[in-house]
Design an enzyme around this catalytic site. Structure first.
Site, PDB file in Angstrom:
ATOM      1  N   LYS A 136       0.852  -1.194   0.000  1.00 54.92           N
ATOM      2  CA  LYS A 136       0.000   0.000   0.000  1.00 54.92           C
ATOM      3  C   LYS A 136       0.883   1.236   0.000  1.00 54.92           C
ATOM      4  O   LYS A 136       1.473   1.617   1.018  1.00 54.92           O
ATOM      5  CB  LYS A 136      -0.913   0.054   1.229  1.00 54.92           C
ATOM      6  CG  LYS A 136      -1.957   1.163   1.068  1.00 54.92           C
ATOM      7  CD  LYS A 136      -2.667   1.518   2.351  1.00 54.92           C
ATOM      8  CE  LYS A 136      -2.010   2.634   3.113  1.00 54.92           C
ATOM      9  NZ  LYS A 136      -1.887   3.915   2.378  1.00 54.92           N
ATOM     10  N   GLY A 156       6.960   5.369   7.772  1.00 56.19           N
ATOM     11  CA  GLY A 156       6.051   6.503   7.919  1.00 56.19           C
ATOM     12  C   GLY A 156       6.335   7.219   9.224  1.00 56.19           C
ATOM     13  O   GLY A 156       7.441   7.124   9.773  1.00 56.19           O
ATOM     14  N   SER A 157       5.328   7.883   9.740  1.00 56.64           N
ATOM     15  CA  SER A 157       5.525   8.694  10.941  1.00 56.64           C
ATOM     16  C   SER A 157       5.629   7.811  12.185  1.00 56.64           C
ATOM     17  O   SER A 157       5.109   6.682  12.209  1.00 56.64           O
ATOM     18  CB  SER A 157       4.359   9.663  11.091  1.00 56.64           C
ATOM     19  OG  SER A 157       3.153   8.929  11.173  1.00 56.64           O
ATOM     20  N   THR A 158       6.257   8.338  13.215  1.00 58.12           N
ATOM     21  CA  THR A 158       6.422   7.573  14.452  1.00 58.12           C
ATOM     22  C   THR A 158       5.060   7.259  15.075  1.00 58.12           C
ATOM     23  O   THR A 158       4.843   6.142  15.569  1.00 58.12           O
ATOM     24  CB  THR A 158       7.338   8.348  15.421  1.00 58.12           C
ATOM     25  OG1 THR A 158       8.649   8.384  14.835  1.00 58.12           O
ATOM     26  CG2 THR A 158       7.425   7.689  16.781  1.00 58.12           C
ATOM     27  N   VAL A 187       2.065   6.769  13.599  1.00 52.91           N
ATOM     28  CA  VAL A 187       1.382   5.661  12.900  1.00 52.91           C
ATOM     29  C   VAL A 187       2.212   4.377  13.045  1.00 52.91           C
ATOM     30  O   VAL A 187       1.651   3.280  13.118  1.00 52.91           O
ATOM     31  CB  VAL A 187       1.107   6.016  11.421  1.00 52.91           C
ATOM     32  CG1 VAL A 187       0.448   4.847  10.705  1.00 52.91           C
ATOM     33  CG2 VAL A 187       0.217   7.246  11.320  1.00 52.91           C
ATOM     34  N   GLY A 188       3.519   4.514  13.145  1.00 53.38           N
ATOM     35  CA  GLY A 188       4.368   3.330  13.364  1.00 53.38           C
ATOM     36  C   GLY A 188       4.022   2.632  14.676  1.00 53.38           C
ATOM     37  O   GLY A 188       3.904   1.405  14.742  1.00 53.38           O
ATOM     38  N   GLU A 230      10.427   1.931   9.900  1.00 56.25           N
ATOM     39  CA  GLU A 230      11.332   3.040   9.578  1.00 56.25           C
ATOM     40  C   GLU A 230      10.545   4.313   9.812  1.00 56.25           C
ATOM     41  O   GLU A 230       9.602   4.605   9.061  1.00 56.25           O
ATOM     42  CB  GLU A 230      11.779   2.957   8.101  1.00 56.25           C
ATOM     43  CG  GLU A 230      12.614   1.746   7.762  1.00 56.25           C
ATOM     44  CD  GLU A 230      13.991   1.784   8.390  1.00 56.25           C
ATOM     45  OE1 GLU A 230      14.449   2.871   8.768  1.00 56.25           O
ATOM     46  OE2 GLU A 230      14.611   0.721   8.512  1.00 56.25           O
ATOM     47  N   CYS A 245      13.060  11.984   6.235  1.00 59.78           N
ATOM     48  CA  CYS A 245      13.323  11.471   7.576  1.00 59.78           C
ATOM     49  C   CYS A 245      14.757  11.742   7.994  1.00 59.78           C
ATOM     50  O   CYS A 245      15.061  11.898   9.162  1.00 59.78           O
ATOM     51  CB  CYS A 245      13.041   9.976   7.608  1.00 59.78           C
ATOM     52  SG  CYS A 245      13.942   9.077   6.334  1.00 59.78           S
ATOM     53  N   GLU A 299       9.777  16.632  14.428  1.00 57.44           N
ATOM     54  CA  GLU A 299       9.999  16.637  12.987  1.00 57.44           C
ATOM     55  C   GLU A 299       9.165  17.736  12.358  1.00 57.44           C
ATOM     56  O   GLU A 299       7.937  17.677  12.411  1.00 57.44           O
ATOM     57  CB  GLU A 299       9.517  15.284  12.439  1.00 57.44           C
ATOM     58  CG  GLU A 299      10.478  14.604  11.577  1.00 57.44           C
ATOM     59  CD  GLU A 299       9.906  13.330  10.976  1.00 57.44           C
ATOM     60  OE1 GLU A 299       8.739  12.975  11.201  1.00 57.44           O
ATOM     61  OE2 GLU A 299      10.678  12.693  10.259  1.00 57.44           O
TER      62      GLU A 299
END
Ligand code: NAD
Length: 502
Positions: free
Chosen positions: A189, A242-244, A246-247, A264, A298, A396
């Site tokens: 995706k 992706g972002s921390t 959503v990770g 990552e 990133c 970020e």
């Protein structure tokens, strides 16, 4: 002010239509839903993707599961898989201009930069092809006369691959070829903002001979589609970039069925500069590190930690060089900074700048959005006098915004570098070997650049400490991440029953 490159009207105004790839078929989304992508550089619709529903996502996962459990893919030899990956690399090269255009127009990235990224992606596909032939386990012939131990590396199974918008074609290359090299099947995706190039990759992989169901590519939003990809019991592993935030959610979702997770995530990467550094080299790297990909990176070198004796001079020189940077039309081959991904994201970046100014930082360069009449752009920005507690120094920003902090001792520089939740990468600039190695050992980050910044190679592992991620991509162990270990413990000769006297 930097050099402005006003976006030219688009030559090709046709909206490109994409379908999804499920079980070897290009299909519309259930109910005919679509997602539209407006070019961040020009403000007009450029792509329309068929949008996956929960049912489409289930079908894609089922296809990947069938292809893994019953299909020919996991029975192919490493050499066969390697040849298909090499063929894919050649086909990507053949369609480089088309893919570059899609990433440039959907993500707002400078076209010359994207061509470099796709060149990097091709190299990764070739590197993964080489590893496909070298994947092997271990044997133990040291366990006594009656025992032989063999440790197998088996493909882990069905892998969900979820990618972000900032490097659409490069990031899928850091995952998919390694999963395929290991013999896994996949549901991919891409970000719903930049799905075009990944869908073209689907066509390429079909042409390269990858069988139906091995790579399924669906477009959809995170909460609807990504969520199922992370929770579904028929998925064995989730590889997420992706972002921390959503990770963390993805990891929690995957934990319900104890899937393997590779993450990552974000970064807030320091460049520590000592007075004995080659400042000519550093100034260029500072501008590159901060503004590359409009700072939507990133790895952005968004946090300068400068020795106080050189800080004023360095800021003046970075500001002077920032005037030579070309910002604007991503389709102009000379552009270095393109557009910002969405209007909402631009507002977030502006909020960080005004928040820092309100907290006492000085806007030494830029600081405002640029108005080209359409699309959204942020001026390269330098914030001087930032302190370690400010949000702009810890979070970020994901825009072309450089925060400048100062230090007096090496220990202080290390403490500032390590004082935040992220640990993706860092840079150190000094001619002194001792200084570079001390920083290299003490700063907690997955990559430390010494007298350079944001270099990389397919051979070098990449990933983060702390809340920048979990696991590593690239490097010679990258294929092993997509495997399970199985032990074959073999007995040789007569057995001594456990109840018998020895
Ligand atoms: P994001 O986290 O918003 O989205 C990433 C992907 O996750 C997208 O495909 C999105 O649709 C999907 N997603 C969203 N919600 C989801 C959910 N609930 N479940 C499953 N999937 C979901 O990130 P983004 O804004 O697309 O990308 C920017 C972020 O990515 C930045 O934080 C950046 O640092 C990070 N990033 C990290 C690396 C790295 O290698 N460390 C590389 C590039 C980008």
């Amino acid at each position: 002010m930097s050099i402005l490159v006003a976006p030219k009207a688009l030559e090709n105004t046709t909206v490109r239509e994409f379908r999804m790839l499920i079980d070897g078929q290009w299909v519309e989304g259930e109910g005919g839903r679509v997602l539209e992508r407006v070019a961040p550089s020009h403000g007009v619709t450029v792509s329309r993707y068929a949008q996956a529903s929960a049912g489409d996502t289930e079908r894609a996962i089922a296809a990947a599961r069938r292809a893994f459990d019953d299909g020919p893919w996991s029975r192919t030899t490493g050499a066969e898989r390697s040849n298909m990956l090499l063929k894919a690399a050649d086909l990507i090269a053949d369609r480089l201009d088309e893919i570059a255009y899609l990433d440039a127009i959907e993500a707002g990235k400078p076209i010359s930069q994207v061509k470099g990224e796709i060149g990097g992606a091709i190299d990764i596909w070739r590197y993964a092809a080489a590893l496909a032939r070298d994947l092997h386990g271990e044997s133990y012939n040291t366990l006594g006369e009656g025992t032989l131990g063999v440790v197998l590396r088996e493909a882990i199974g069905v892998v969900s691959i979820i990618t972000p918008w900032n490097f659409p074609f490069l990031i899928v290359a850091q995952k998919l070829p390694f999963a395929l090299a290991a013999g896994c099947t996949t549901v991919v995706k891409p970000s719903e903002l930049t799905s075009g190039s990944t869908l073209v990759l689907g066509e390429i992989l079909q042409e390269a001979g990858i069988p139906a169901g091995v790579v399924n590519i669906i477009v959809g939003t995170g909460p609807e589609v990504g969520n199922i990809m992370a929770t579904h019991p028929h998925v064995d592993m989730v590889s997420f970039t992706g972002s921390t935030g959503v990770g963390k959610l993805t990891m929690a979702n995957a934990a319900q069925t104890l899937k393997k997770v590779s993450l990552e995530l974000g970064g807030k990467n320091p460049q520590i500069v000592f007075p004995d550094a080659n400042l000519d080299n550093f100034i260029d790297a500072a501008v590159f590190g901060a503004y590359f990909n409009a700072g939507e990176c990133c790895n952005a070198g968004s946090r300068l930690i400068l020795h106080k004796d050189i800080a004023a001079d360095v800021v003046r020189r970075i500001a002077a060089l920032s005037e030579n940077v070309r910002i604007g039309d991503p389709l102009d081959p000379m552009t270095q900074i393109g557009a910002i991904i969405t209007p909402q994201h631009l507002r977030k970046i502006e909020g960080y700048v005004s928040g820092a100014a309100g907290a006492g930082a000085n806007v030494a360069f830029g600081g405002k959005a640029l108005d080209f009449g359409a699309g959204q752009y942020m001026a390269p920005t330098i914030l001087d006098g930032v302190t370690a507690g400010m949000a702009v120094a810890r979070e970020e920003v994901f825009g072309p915004v450089l925060s400048v902090l100062t230090f007096e001792t090496r220990e202080e520089a290390i403490a500032i570098a390590n004082s935040i939740d992220y640990g993706l990468s860092a840079g150190v600039w000094s001619r002194d070997f001792d200084t570079c190695l001390t920083i290299g050992r003490k700063v907690r980050a997955g990559t430390i650049w010494m007298n350079t910044f944001m270099d990389g190679a397919s051979e070098l592992p990449f990933g983060g400490f702390k809340q920048s991620g979990l696991g590593r991509e690239l490097g010679r162990h990258a294929v092993e991440d997509y495997t399970e270990t199985k032990t074959l413990n073999m007995h040789i000769g007569a057995r001594t029953g456990w109840w018998m006297p020895r």
